[in-house]
Write a protein that holds these residues in place. Sequence first.
Motif, PDB file in Angstrom:
ATOM      1  N   ASP A  31      10.399   0.366 -28.513  1.00 67.32           N
ATOM      2  CA  ASP A  31      11.123   1.079 -27.974  1.00 67.32           C
ATOM      3  C   ASP A  31      12.701   0.732 -28.299  1.00 67.32           C
ATOM      4  O   ASP A  31      12.667  -0.501 -27.713  1.00 67.32           O
ATOM      5  N   THR A  33      16.916   1.202 -28.611  1.00 57.13           N
ATOM      6  CA  THR A  33      18.280   2.052 -28.257  1.00 57.13           C
ATOM      7  C   THR A  33      18.884   1.194 -29.046  1.00 57.13           C
ATOM      8  O   THR A  33      19.058  -0.124 -29.148  1.00 57.13           O
ATOM      9  N   ARG A  38      18.189   6.735 -28.880  1.00 59.62           N
ATOM     10  CA  ARG A  38      16.992   5.743 -28.783  1.00 59.62           C
ATOM     11  C   ARG A  38      16.324   6.528 -29.916  1.00 59.62           C
ATOM     12  O   ARG A  38      15.783   8.039 -30.172  1.00 59.62           O
ATOM     13  N   HIS A  40      11.380   6.080 -30.697  1.00 60.88           N
ATOM     14  CA  HIS A  40      10.039   5.411 -31.081  1.00 60.88           C
ATOM     15  C   HIS A  40       9.306   5.084 -31.755  1.00 60.88           C
ATOM     16  O   HIS A  40       9.106   6.153 -32.687  1.00 60.88           O
ATOM     17  N   THR A 107      11.306  -3.743 -27.391  1.00 61.51           N
ATOM     18  CA  THR A 107      11.640  -3.004 -26.177  1.00 61.51           C
ATOM     19  C   THR A 107      13.093  -3.981 -27.529  1.00 61.51           C
ATOM     20  O   THR A 107      12.936  -4.872 -26.895  1.00 61.51           O
ATOM     21  N   TRP A 109      17.270  -3.284 -28.107  1.00 61.19           N
ATOM     22  CA  TRP A 109      18.968  -2.920 -27.859  1.00 61.19           C
ATOM     23  C   TRP A 109      19.463  -3.412 -28.872  1.00 61.19           C
ATOM     24  O   TRP A 109      19.684  -4.896 -29.084  1.00 61.19           O
TER      25      TRP A 109
END
Length: 129
Positions: A31, A33, A38, A40, A107, A109
């Motif tokens: 996931d 960003t 964004r 997946h 996840t 960023w």
Amino acid sequence: MSNDPIGDFLRAVEAAAIDEVDVYADDAVLDATVPNWRLHAVGEQAVKAEYTKWFSDPATFVKLERIPVPEGELVIYEHEFVHDGVRHRGHHAHHLVVRDGKIASDTVWCGGKWPEPLLDDIALASGTA
């Protein structure tokens, strides 16, 4: 299988060898960003395909912090690499969950790729030039 799949992932980032590393669960989830987007990816091959694009050039970690959290680690780094003859840096934070010795979810960023001219502007703006 390594006892440190996150360390193996980080070594693969440095070596631009994500496609060669065996650290992801079959059903791993990415996931991400990224600037203005964004995305997946689900499954070991999908995660590796995405990260092979991200980490296509050998890199050096300028800063690296590994913080243990329940079920995995929070990894924060700034890495430097040369792409098409131009020095770049990137700034990422990953929340990595490990299950049965494999990365089950990541996840992340990402601040984007910063090429040399932008790095110079950042240094000037921060007074570190």
